[in-house]
Design a protein around this motif. Structure first.
Motif, PDB file in Angstrom:
ATOM      1  N   PHE A 256       0.825  -1.188   0.000  1.00  0.00           N
ATOM      2  CA  PHE A 256       0.000   0.000   0.000  1.00  0.00           C
ATOM      3  C   PHE A 256       0.864   1.244   0.000  1.00  0.00           C
ATOM      4  N   MET A 257       1.819   1.271   0.927  1.00  0.00           N
ATOM      5  CA  MET A 257       2.651   2.460   1.058  1.00  0.00           C
ATOM      6  C   MET A 257       3.510   2.680  -0.179  1.00  0.00           C
ATOM      7  N   SER A 258       4.036   1.584  -0.721  1.00  0.00           N
ATOM      8  CA  SER A 258       4.934   1.785  -1.843  1.00  0.00           C
ATOM      9  C   SER A 258       4.163   2.245  -3.084  1.00  0.00           C
ATOM     10  N   ARG A 259       2.872   1.998  -3.057  1.00  0.00           N
ATOM     11  CA  ARG A 259       2.079   2.474  -4.188  1.00  0.00           C
ATOM     12  C   ARG A 259       1.557   3.885  -3.954  1.00  0.00           C
ATOM     13  N   THR A 260       1.820   4.392  -2.777  1.00  0.00           N
ATOM     14  CA  THR A 260       1.355   5.740  -2.492  1.00  0.00           C
ATOM     15  C   THR A 260       1.957   6.729  -3.465  1.00  0.00           C
ATOM     16  N   LYS A 261       1.123   7.513  -4.069  1.00  0.00           N
ATOM     17  CA  LYS A 261       1.596   8.499  -5.027  1.00  0.00           C
ATOM     18  C   LYS A 261       1.986   9.767  -4.292  1.00  0.00           C
ATOM     19  N   ARG A 262       2.947  10.407  -4.836  1.00  0.00           N
ATOM     20  CA  ARG A 262       3.499  11.531  -4.121  1.00  0.00           C
ATOM     21  C   ARG A 262       3.616  12.763  -5.012  1.00  0.00           C
ATOM     22  N   PRO A 263       2.469  13.309  -5.387  1.00  0.00           N
ATOM     23  CA  PRO A 263       2.573  14.524  -6.179  1.00  0.00           C
ATOM     24  C   PRO A 263       3.098  15.672  -5.329  1.00  0.00           C
ATOM     25  N   ILE A 264       3.794  16.572  -5.946  1.00  0.00           N
ATOM     26  CA  ILE A 264       4.101  17.781  -5.196  1.00  0.00           C
ATOM     27  C   ILE A 264       3.606  19.005  -5.945  1.00  0.00           C
ATOM     28  N   ILE A 265       3.332  19.981  -5.200  1.00  0.00           N
ATOM     29  CA  ILE A 265       2.799  21.204  -5.763  1.00  0.00           C
ATOM     30  C   ILE A 265       3.906  22.242  -5.738  1.00  0.00           C
ATOM     31  N   LEU A 266       4.197  22.794  -6.890  1.00  0.00           N
ATOM     32  CA  LEU A 266       5.269  23.777  -6.957  1.00  0.00           C
ATOM     33  C   LEU A 266       4.744  25.160  -7.249  1.00  0.00           C
ATOM     34  N   THR A 267       5.557  26.127  -6.970  1.00  0.00           N
ATOM     35  CA  THR A 267       5.174  27.472  -7.330  1.00  0.00           C
ATOM     36  C   THR A 267       5.860  27.892  -8.611  1.00  0.00           C
ATOM     37  N   THR A 268       5.348  28.907  -9.213  1.00  0.00           N
ATOM     38  CA  THR A 268       6.134  29.665 -10.167  1.00  0.00           C
ATOM     39  C   THR A 268       6.553  30.917  -9.394  1.00  0.00           C
ATOM     40  N   ASN A 269       5.597  31.790  -9.177  1.00  0.00           N
ATOM     41  CA  ASN A 269       5.859  32.871  -8.231  1.00  0.00           C
ATOM     42  C   ASN A 269       5.197  32.524  -6.908  1.00  0.00           C
ATOM     43  N   ALA A 270       5.565  33.259  -5.883  1.00  0.00           N
ATOM     44  CA  ALA A 270       4.875  33.085  -4.612  1.00  0.00           C
ATOM     45  C   ALA A 270       3.427  33.550  -4.789  1.00  0.00           C
ATOM     46  N   LYS A 271       2.584  33.043  -3.933  1.00  0.00           N
ATOM     47  CA  LYS A 271       1.196  33.516  -3.806  1.00  0.00           C
ATOM     48  C   LYS A 271       0.286  33.165  -4.979  1.00  0.00           C
ATOM     49  N   VAL A 272       0.642  32.139  -5.717  1.00  0.00           N
ATOM     50  CA  VAL A 272      -0.237  31.721  -6.807  1.00  0.00           C
ATOM     51  C   VAL A 272      -1.411  30.881  -6.300  1.00  0.00           C
ATOM     52  N   GLY A 273      -1.313  30.418  -5.060  1.00  0.00           N
ATOM     53  CA  GLY A 273      -2.445  29.702  -4.465  1.00  0.00           C
ATOM     54  C   GLY A 273      -2.239  28.215  -4.253  1.00  0.00           C
ATOM     55  N   LYS A 274      -0.984  27.772  -4.160  1.00  0.00           N
ATOM     56  CA  LYS A 274      -0.710  26.342  -3.969  1.00  0.00           C
ATOM     57  C   LYS A 274      -1.361  25.816  -2.697  1.00  0.00           C
ATOM     58  N   THR A 275      -1.098  26.517  -1.596  1.00  0.00           N
ATOM     59  CA  THR A 275      -1.601  26.049  -0.305  1.00  0.00           C
ATOM     60  C   THR A 275      -3.127  26.098  -0.294  1.00  0.00           C
ATOM     61  N   SER A 276      -3.694  27.138  -0.870  1.00  0.00           N
ATOM     62  CA  SER A 276      -5.166  27.242  -0.926  1.00  0.00           C
ATOM     63  C   SER A 276      -5.769  26.078  -1.711  1.00  0.00           C
ATOM     64  N   LEU A 277      -5.112  25.675  -2.801  1.00  0.00           N
ATOM     65  CA  LEU A 277      -5.627  24.561  -3.606  1.00  0.00           C
ATOM     66  C   LEU A 277      -5.701  23.283  -2.779  1.00  0.00           C
ATOM     67  N   ILE A 278      -4.644  23.008  -2.050  1.00  0.00           N
ATOM     68  CA  ILE A 278      -4.608  21.777  -1.252  1.00  0.00           C
ATOM     69  C   ILE A 278      -5.660  21.836  -0.157  1.00  0.00           C
ATOM     70  N   MET A 279      -5.735  22.980   0.516  1.00  0.00           N
ATOM     71  CA  MET A 279      -6.674  23.067   1.633  1.00  0.00           C
ATOM     72  C   MET A 279      -8.123  23.068   1.141  1.00  0.00           C
ATOM     73  N   THR A 280      -8.345  23.615  -0.041  1.00  0.00           N
ATOM     74  CA  THR A 280      -9.692  23.581  -0.612  1.00  0.00           C
ATOM     75  C   THR A 280     -10.089  22.150  -0.977  1.00  0.00           C
ATOM     76  N   LEU A 281      -9.133  21.401  -1.500  1.00  0.00           N
ATOM     77  CA  LEU A 281      -9.416  20.007  -1.820  1.00  0.00           C
ATOM     78  C   LEU A 281      -9.838  19.238  -0.577  1.00  0.00           C
ATOM     79  N   VAL A 282      -9.130  19.474   0.503  1.00  0.00           N
ATOM     80  CA  VAL A 282      -9.375  18.706   1.720  1.00  0.00           C
ATOM     81  C   VAL A 282     -10.685  19.113   2.385  1.00  0.00           C
TER      82      VAL A 282
END
Ligand code: GTP
Ligand code: MG
Length: 186
Positions: A5-31
């Motif tokens: 199970f763990m080894s199949r865990t996918k590990r996307p990461i969210i990157l920025t281009t500039n700061a404040k594009v909304g990466k953290t908001s996207l993750i928290m909105t999903l959750v």
């Protein structure tokens, strides 16, 4: 069983281009299915259990914050990633430019040529503009075959949020090649 199970865990990461594009908001909105009024620089790492994801794989989501992380930490996350979402803001031209001037070269330098990491271009804050950024983004997609797909979304209105994470999962499980670009969904 847990190990597999763990080894199949996918590990996307969210990157920025500039700061404040909304990466953290996207993750928290999903959750939370709600646009957060206040967000930290960096969201806690989360694992979404298999049974609530469209592709039935546990999905690990890692936020990135330039303010809180060193370059070394970023490089480590890049090397562990199964898919990388490069987030820009549709109302910020500079953030789109940085996709090609900075982020794609940096990622290519840090990942193994043979085990290509699929990239997803994410144009956030679509609620702030009238017209789409696709015209600007399509030539980028055509130039870099590692870009699996692109999506415009809004953490604020929840538009295309679940789709974004679905595309990320799909890019890992069933890569389709470079040319698929979903229509903007209203
Ligand atoms: P850093 O971690 O500081 O690089 O920023 P970030 O990319 O994580 O962005 P963050 O989620 O902190 O959001 C930055 C600002 O943009 C905040 O004020 C958010 O409320 C706002 N924001 C995020 N997503 C959206 C969106 O879809 N629409 C609008 N209008 N604002 C947004
Ligand atoms: Mg952040």
């Amino acid at each position: 069983a847990i190990r597999t199970f763990m080894s199949r865990t996918k590990r996307p990461i969210i990157l920025t281009t500039n700061a404040k594009v909304g990466k953290t908001s996207l993750i928290m909105t999903l959750v939370s299915e709600e646009f957060p009024a206040v967000v930290p620089y960096r969201a806690e790492e989360i694992t979404i259990p298999a049974d609530v994801t469209p592709e039935r794989v546990p999905t690990h989501i890692v936020d990135y914050s330039e303010a809180e992380q060193t370059d070394e930490q970023l490089y480590q996350e890049i090397s562990k990633a199964n898919v990388i979402c490069i987030v820009y803001s549709v109302n910020n031209k500079k953030s789109i430019e940085k996709v090609t001037s900075h982020w794609i070269p940096l990622i290519n330098e840090r990942t193994d040529k043979d085990s290509r990491v699929p990239l997803i271009l994410v144009g956030n804050k679509s609620d702030l503009v009238e017209h789409s950024s696709m015209e600007t983004v399509l030539p980028i997609m055509n130039k870099y075959t590692e870009i699996e797909t692109c999506v415009e979304c809004s953490a604020k209105t929840l538009k295309n949020i679940s789709e974004l994470f679905y595309y990320a999962q799909k890019a890992v499980l069933h890569p389709t090649g470079p040319l698929y670009c979903p229509e903007k969904k209203e």
